[in-house]
Design an enzyme around this catalytic site. Structure first.
Site, mmCIF file in Angstrom:
data_model
loop_
_atom_site.group_PDB
_atom_site.id
_atom_site.type_symbol
_atom_site.label_atom_id
_atom_site.label_comp_id
_atom_site.label_asym_id
_atom_site.label_seq_id
_atom_site.Cartn_x
_atom_site.Cartn_y
_atom_site.Cartn_z
ATOM 1 N N GLU A 36 34.218 44.395 23.566
ATOM 2 C CA GLU A 36 34.138 43.101 22.922
ATOM 3 C C GLU A 36 32.627 42.709 23.280
ATOM 4 O O GLU A 36 32.038 42.081 22.225
ATOM 5 C CB GLU A 36 35.142 41.976 23.384
ATOM 6 C CG GLU A 36 34.693 40.692 22.863
ATOM 7 C CD GLU A 36 35.832 39.859 23.703
ATOM 8 O OE1 GLU A 36 37.049 39.969 23.375
ATOM 9 O OE2 GLU A 36 35.379 38.706 24.284
ATOM 10 N N ALA A 75 31.246 37.979 36.643
ATOM 11 C CA ALA A 75 30.390 38.804 37.576
ATOM 12 C C ALA A 75 31.241 40.166 38.087
ATOM 13 O O ALA A 75 30.642 41.051 38.230
ATOM 14 C CB ALA A 75 30.070 37.872 38.861
ATOM 15 N N ILE A 76 32.728 40.166 37.921
ATOM 16 C CA ILE A 76 33.646 41.047 38.489
ATOM 17 C C ILE A 76 33.080 42.348 37.642
ATOM 18 O O ILE A 76 33.053 43.459 38.129
ATOM 19 C CB ILE A 76 35.041 40.707 38.744
ATOM 20 C CG1 ILE A 76 34.830 39.705 40.159
ATOM 21 C CG2 ILE A 76 35.789 42.001 38.773
ATOM 22 C CD1 ILE A 76 36.285 39.234 40.356
ATOM 23 N N GLY A 100 34.981 42.828 30.654
ATOM 24 C CA GLY A 100 35.132 41.437 30.105
ATOM 25 C C GLY A 100 34.038 40.826 30.357
ATOM 26 O O GLY A 100 32.899 41.109 31.356
ATOM 27 N N ILE A 101 34.184 39.265 30.522
ATOM 28 C CA ILE A 101 33.170 38.380 30.678
ATOM 29 C C ILE A 101 33.201 37.957 32.260
ATOM 30 O O ILE A 101 34.410 37.884 32.947
ATOM 31 C CB ILE A 101 33.308 37.152 29.863
ATOM 32 C CG1 ILE A 101 32.127 36.360 29.443
ATOM 33 C CG2 ILE A 101 34.362 36.068 30.316
ATOM 34 C CD1 ILE A 101 32.327 35.681 28.268
ATOM 35 N N GLY A 106 39.189 38.027 24.207
ATOM 36 C CA GLY A 106 39.518 39.080 23.829
ATOM 37 C C GLY A 106 40.560 39.979 25.014
ATOM 38 O O GLY A 106 41.122 40.970 24.851
HETATM 39 N N1 COA Z 1 41.132 26.527 40.559
HETATM 40 C C1 COA Z 1 40.120 25.951 40.609
HETATM 41 N N2 COA Z 1 38.785 26.335 40.216
HETATM 42 C C2 COA Z 1 38.679 27.542 40.082
HETATM 43 C C3 COA Z 1 39.625 28.470 40.113
HETATM 44 C C4 COA Z 1 41.068 27.885 40.320
HETATM 45 N N3 COA Z 1 42.153 28.742 40.410
HETATM 46 N N4 COA Z 1 39.273 29.786 39.857
HETATM 47 C C5 COA Z 1 37.967 29.860 39.810
HETATM 48 N N5 COA Z 1 37.545 28.416 39.778
HETATM 49 C C6 COA Z 1 36.206 27.931 39.616
HETATM 50 C C7 COA Z 1 35.188 28.903 40.564
HETATM 51 O O1 COA Z 1 35.214 28.228 41.815
HETATM 52 C C8 COA Z 1 34.038 28.658 39.534
HETATM 53 O O2 COA Z 1 33.369 27.512 39.858
HETATM 54 P P1 COA Z 1 31.829 27.414 39.987
HETATM 55 O O3 COA Z 1 31.511 27.406 38.452
HETATM 56 O O4 COA Z 1 31.791 25.876 40.397
HETATM 57 O O5 COA Z 1 31.182 28.463 41.006
HETATM 58 C C9 COA Z 1 34.365 28.656 38.193
HETATM 59 O O6 COA Z 1 36.000 28.188 38.363
HETATM 60 C C10 COA Z 1 34.303 29.910 37.524
HETATM 61 O O7 COA Z 1 35.228 30.950 38.281
HETATM 62 P P2 COA Z 1 34.683 32.359 38.337
HETATM 63 O O8 COA Z 1 35.809 33.444 38.912
HETATM 64 O O9 COA Z 1 33.225 32.443 38.817
HETATM 65 O O10 COA Z 1 34.668 32.920 36.735
HETATM 66 P P3 COA Z 1 33.978 34.115 36.211
HETATM 67 O O11 COA Z 1 32.578 33.556 35.443
HETATM 68 O O12 COA Z 1 33.951 35.140 36.812
HETATM 69 O O13 COA Z 1 34.978 34.028 34.814
HETATM 70 C C11 COA Z 1 37.095 33.879 33.689
HETATM 71 C C12 COA Z 1 36.308 34.322 34.918
HETATM 72 C C13 COA Z 1 38.423 34.133 34.066
HETATM 73 C C14 COA Z 1 36.799 32.466 33.516
HETATM 74 C C15 COA Z 1 36.404 34.594 32.353
HETATM 75 O O14 COA Z 1 36.783 35.997 32.705
HETATM 76 C C16 COA Z 1 37.340 34.205 31.139
HETATM 77 O O15 COA Z 1 37.015 33.287 30.537
HETATM 78 N N6 COA Z 1 38.011 35.060 30.551
HETATM 79 C C17 COA Z 1 38.827 34.794 29.522
HETATM 80 C C18 COA Z 1 38.402 35.540 28.264
HETATM 81 C C19 COA Z 1 38.443 37.156 28.719
HETATM 82 O O16 COA Z 1 39.116 37.548 29.421
HETATM 83 N N7 COA Z 1 37.813 37.869 27.684
HETATM 84 C C20 COA Z 1 37.696 39.221 28.022
HETATM 85 C C21 COA Z 1 36.877 39.938 26.916
HETATM 86 S S1 COA Z 1 35.189 39.675 27.179
#
Ligand code: COA
Length: 444
Positions: free
Chosen positions: A232, A212-213, A209-210, A330
């Site tokens: 996706e 850094a992890i 997925g989307i 997705g």
């Molecule tokens: N409360 C408050 N802030 C939070 C938080 C929480 N529980 N969890 C994360 N954050 C903040 C982080 O500190 C980070 O802030 P920053 O941008 O100021 O550094 C921001 O939210 C993003 O968190 P991060 O863990 O870096 O997100 P990511 O870029 O790794 O994306 C998702 C994680 C979940 C947002 C992303 O995977 C997503 O949109 N998923 C939904 C869609 C999906 O899973 N699709 C799958 C097929 S592609």
């Protein structure tokens, strides 16, 4: 019959009250958007439909209320402020369902689609390069298609070809497409990536997925053999594994030897990798994200991320409380597909903490809220923050991974889930979580 013209002329096709699809991500057609918004005064009630736009989106300016209204199907950094200020609407939807909106008789009959494509080849076919996804359905069903025709759009095999005769208006454009520079995973993300990677066996087919992890998980797979990609989206992380001969697709039950995706986001290096590469096939999202297709892959592993997980296993991946952060995307398509696949493994991987929001950083005022510690909040929480959306339900969730380890929730009771998720939380939050779990009667 295609009219070749400038952007200003091409966007004259849009009329008041029209539904207009704007392609997103790397192919966001910014010059067409700017030309359309320049006509704003003469247009009323134009409904725009967008997914993860890159670059300026002037139609969200408050002065265009009543002229343009945007419906965002997946929120990104550029439209997040407008969505959360109420100047744009968010539509929660599985990515795999988006094409349904545009089908004849569907809820969003498209008048116009704005896209960006490569120049036509000798047979007259342009390529939608890294974005076939929902754009395929938009091009197939919109009454009129307006395209930027740009030699910087890579030509990619699969279902992204559009014959030039399908373009009602074509605008020549020669600028680099939008680039996404991946972030280098930090140490925490690398640890999480390693835990997730331990669940990925030789010959597995992957969706990553989307965020850094998922890229960190890829970096931990350099010693595997014959991995396949059915996803996706992918980003730069795959190139290294292809060059090392780790990703071959040799054991895939469908599309053997091919990396299948519906969009790609990454650097110009990644776009070069896509260009005329017989190993990559771009398909519409209705294929890539179809759980009935995904379930056919033996050892399908899906790695997605989340913002919060509650002690019963409910996953929020799209909002921070009431703030809409991204979208359903997705995630459920793949979590379900992987769960149904023989030896399939749906994995949710997230870091155990996040930075505490700057504003209102004390103890949040809702029941069972945890107190931040040293400017950090726990992403494993007793209950989701009020307003948070459940993206993946607790019945769908299987593996959860943080930098503190890994657990499997399928078939586990609420009490067992709470105990194992507390063990995955950052140590400084475990006591608070245990207390909350008792108060919530999760522990007897
Ligand atoms: N409360 C408050 N802030 C939070 C938080 C929480 N529980 N969890 C994360 N954050 C903040 C982080 O500190 C980070 O802030 P920053 O941008 O100021 O550094 C921001 O939210 C993003 O968190 P991060 O863990 O870096 O997100 P990511 O870029 O790794 O994306 C998702 C994680 C979940 C947002 C992303 O995977 C997503 O949109 N998923 C939904 C869609 C999906 O899973 N699709 C799958 C097929 S592609």
């Amino acid at each position: 019959m295609t009219t070749w013209c400038d952007a200003k002329t091409a966007v004259q096709v849009v009329e008041s009250g029209n539904n207009v699809y704007l392609q997103g991500m790397s192919l966001t057609p910014t010059p067409l958007i700017e030309a359309l918004v320049a006509r704003g005064e003469e247009l009323r009630n134009v409904e725009l439909y967008t997914i993860l736009m890159f670059g300026p989106i002037p139609y969200t300016d408050p002065r265009w209320v009543g002229h343009f209204h945007v419906n965002v199907l997946f929120v990104g950094a550029f439209d997040r402020p407008a969505v959360n200020a109420g100047r744009a609407s968010y539509i929660p939807i599985y990515l795999s369902s988006i094409p349904k909106l545009f089908l004849p008789g569907g809820p969003v009959p498209l008048d116009v689609a704005f896209i960006q494509v490569s120049p036509p080849d000798k047979h007259g076919f342009c390529s939608m390069g890294p974005s076939v996804d929902f754009s395929r359905a938009a091009v197939d069903h919109a009454r009129q298609v307006v395209a930027l025709v740009n030699p910087n759009v890579p030509r990619v095999y699969g279902h992204g070809f559009v014959h030039v005769s399908r373009l009602d208006y074509a605008v020549k454009w020669d600028r680099p497409i939008y680039e996404v520079k991946g972030e280098v995973p930090d140490e925490t993300q690398r640890v999480i990536g390693r835990y997730a990677a331990e669940l990925i066996e030789d010959g597995s087919t992957l969706q990553l997925g989307i965020g850094a992890i998922p890229d960190a998980a890829l970096q931990a797979l350099t010693d595997r053999r014959d991995l396949g990609i059915h996803t996706e989206m992918f980003s730069d992380g795959v190139i290294d594994l292809v060059e090392r001969g780790v990703i071959t697709g040799a054991r895939k039950v469908r599309d053997r030897g091919k990396m299948v995706t519906c969009f790609v986001m990454g650097s110009h290096r990644l776009m070069d990798f896509l260009d005329n590469n017989p190993m990559v096939k771009m398909y519409p999202v209705t294929y890539t994200n179809n759980p009935q297709i995904i379930r056919q892959f033996d050892h399908f592993v899906s790695v997605n991320s989340a913002l919060q997980v509650d002690l019963t296993g409910q996953v929020c991946a799209e909002s921070i409380g009431t703030i809409q952060y991204s979208g359903v995307g997705g995630q459920m398509d793949f979590m379900r597909g992987a769960a149904l696949a023989p030896h399939g493994r749906p994995i949710l991987a997230l870091s155990a903490t996040a930075r505490a929001p700057k504003t209102g950083a004390g103890t949040p005022s809702y029941p069972y809220a945890l107190t931040p510690v040293d400017g950090q909040i726990s992403r494993i929480v007793p209950i989701l923050t009020p307003g948070a959306a459940v993206t993946t339900t607790r019945a769908h969730v299987h593996y959860v991974v943080t930098e503190y380890g890994r657990t499997m929730l399928l078939g586990r009771s609420l009490a067992e889930r709470a105990r194992s998720l507390i063990a995955l939380a950052a140590p400084q939050f475990r006591e608070q979580l245990e207390r909350a779990a008792y108060n919530l009667h999760l522990f007897s």
